[in-house]
Design a protein around this motif. Structure first.
Motif, PDB file in Angstrom:
ATOM      1  N   GLN A  53       0.920  -1.199  -0.086  1.00  8.53           N
ATOM      2  CA  GLN A  53      -0.115   0.158   0.110  1.00  8.53           C
ATOM      3  C   GLN A  53       0.765   1.217   0.114  1.00  8.53           C
ATOM      4  O   GLN A  53       0.550   2.119  -0.636  1.00  8.53           O
ATOM      5  N   MET A  54       1.831   1.298   0.830  1.00  7.68           N
ATOM      6  CA  MET A  54       2.918   2.315   0.661  1.00  7.68           C
ATOM      7  C   MET A  54       3.576   2.623  -0.529  1.00  7.68           C
ATOM      8  O   MET A  54       3.475   3.759  -0.960  1.00  7.68           O
ATOM      9  N   HIS A  60       1.204   7.015  -6.783  1.00  8.48           N
ATOM     10  CA  HIS A  60       0.259   7.979  -7.099  1.00  8.48           C
ATOM     11  C   HIS A  60       0.755   9.351  -6.742  1.00  8.48           C
ATOM     12  O   HIS A  60       0.614  10.218  -7.311  1.00  8.48           O
ATOM     13  N   ALA A  61       1.663   9.495  -5.615  1.00  7.46           N
ATOM     14  CA  ALA A  61       2.217  10.942  -5.163  1.00  7.46           C
ATOM     15  C   ALA A  61       3.120  11.335  -6.450  1.00  7.46           C
ATOM     16  O   ALA A  61       2.925  12.476  -6.866  1.00  7.46           O
ATOM     17  N   GLN A  62       3.841  10.283  -6.927  1.00  5.26           N
ATOM     18  CA  GLN A  62       4.681  10.772  -7.895  1.00  5.26           C
ATOM     19  C   GLN A  62       3.803  11.338  -9.229  1.00  5.26           C
ATOM     20  O   GLN A  62       4.423  12.302 -10.066  1.00  5.26           O
ATOM     21  N   SER A  68       0.817  17.834 -11.578  1.00  9.64           N
ATOM     22  CA  SER A  68       0.948  19.283 -11.218  1.00  9.64           C
ATOM     23  C   SER A  68       1.984  20.216 -11.741  1.00  9.64           C
ATOM     24  O   SER A  68       1.930  21.285 -12.202  1.00  9.64           O
ATOM     25  N   ALA A  69       3.184  19.462 -12.111  1.00  2.21           N
ATOM     26  CA  ALA A  69       4.442  20.373 -12.607  1.00  2.21           C
ATOM     27  C   ALA A  69       3.634  20.599 -14.250  1.00  2.21           C
ATOM     28  O   ALA A  69       4.127  21.785 -14.684  1.00  2.21           O
TER      29      ALA A  69
END
Length: 149
Positions: A53-54, A60-62, A68-69
């Motif tokens: 899960q981590m 997902h964060a990447q 966003s960039a």
């Protein structure tokens, strides 16, 4: 200081050693050892699930960071393009106003010229009017001289 899990493991290990050393019921040892191994397996499964899960969350964060960039870059490009278009439209509007002003001025000058405002004689036909006025004045003077005689 030992953690709770470490103390339990030591107690189970000690109990298993006592049971084996005493030559007592082997079925109790096996049962206790089996329960411990089952608990250990369950803990390992939970840990694997947590790690998976981590890793998924990190991916997902990447992905979000990359998105966003890209959005930020696109926003800057859109802003500069909008500014450029706004300036271009301002100049186009100014040119149109200048052309319209020049056309109105030219039309006004043409109307005034046609009306004889630039002939110097004050009203209609220009030099022809002045010539007729001069003739009329001469006739008036000549008639005045005849009357006086």
């Amino acid at each position: 200081m030992l953690s709770e899990g470490t103390r339990r493991a030591q107690l189970l290990h000690d109990q298993a050693g006592q049971d084996q050393g005493s030559g007592g019921a082997a079925g109790g040892d096996t049962d206790t050892l089996g329960r411990v191994q089952d608990q250990l397996g369950a803990v390992q499964n939970v840990m694997r699930q947590n790690v998976d899960q981590m890793l998924t969350n990190i991916e997902h964060a990447q992905t979000l960071e990359t998105s966003s960039a890209e959005l930020s870059s696109n926003a800057r490009a859109f802003q500069s393009a909008g500014r450029r278009v706004r300036k271009q439209m301002w100049w186009q509007n100014l040119k149109m106003k200048l052309y319209l002003g020049a056309a109105i001025t030219a039309a006004l000058l043409l109307i005034l010229w046609w009306a004889g405002a630039f002939s110097g004689g004050g009203g209609g036909g220009g030099a022809e009017v002045n010539r007729y006025e001069r003739r009329a004045r001469k006739k008036a003077k000549a008639q005045m001289k005849k009357k006086k005689r």
